[in-house]
Write a protein that holds these residues in place. Sequence first.
Motif: not given
Length: 327
Positions: A291-297, A176-182, A36-40, A49-51
Amino acid sequence: MSDRTLETAANPDSARASLEAVRAEIAKAVVGQDSAVTGLVVALLCRGHVLLEGVPGVAKTLLVRALAASLELDTKRVQFTPDLMPSDVTGSLIYDARTSEFSFQPGPVFTNLLLADEINRTPPKTQSSLLEAMEERQVTVDGTPRLLPDPFLVAATQNPVEYEGTYPLPEAQLDRFLLKLTVPLPSRQDEIDVLARHANGFNPRDLKAAGVRPVAGPADLEAARAAVAKTSVSAEITGYVVDICRATRESPSLSLGVSPRGATALLSTARAWAWLTGRDYVIPDDVKALALPTLRHRIQLRPEAEMEGVTADSVITSVLAHVPVPR
């Protein structure tokens, strides 16, 4: 311009080292959650932006506050509720009886890092008030556009298990969110470390006492963005990104595949990750890593596939396994 700003602008390696130091500073307040830190950080580099999706109590708010503190950025938090109005986010015109004039009172969106807590608990009208801010980096109040600060990042959170009384984000806003991070529950050892810190007097509301200090700033971020923009992408990598996104559109498990905007986002995040890992060129592993954080949403499951237990992550993982990797 300060000496530090000049040095950073002339030396991208210094900017990379500063952003690496950000991770160490956040670790003083947040245990684990490295992804999550890396994703931000990737989102900041890409102006995205991040979800953040995770159950309550996994330090999502603390994570954003620690990031802002380590980067010397302003941050504000908005708790999204069913009665929240768009003007509560963007700001409004206030009548001043002394001057008999209206003046603009900025809302919390005028910040560097906006934490939109439980964004799916507010109606679509208020959710949509963020769309212009996220896409155009401005808000329009009473017909007048007002620019937002730079950098500007929305970190929105939602609870993945409690959907009663919520308003699911529409595809247009999710895109509009660049990444969706779990943000998962911590491992046993990480949870033991969390409790040990609290037993030793750690106060999550006092980051200064925890030793979190600014180790980077806007100059480092600007130099890093310039370096990321120079990270080279071969024609083979571009084709690989396109093939991955096109494969999602042909998946029998999906009713909606990744759009061209999603392909652009994947290329952007892969470049940022390549630069963060010390390279000035993108390799297939960079694309796979994001690929996962960028495309999953950005994909939508068919109801029958969802009933069979298929998930967005499993579909993307399958696509990555079948799309030929460039040599």
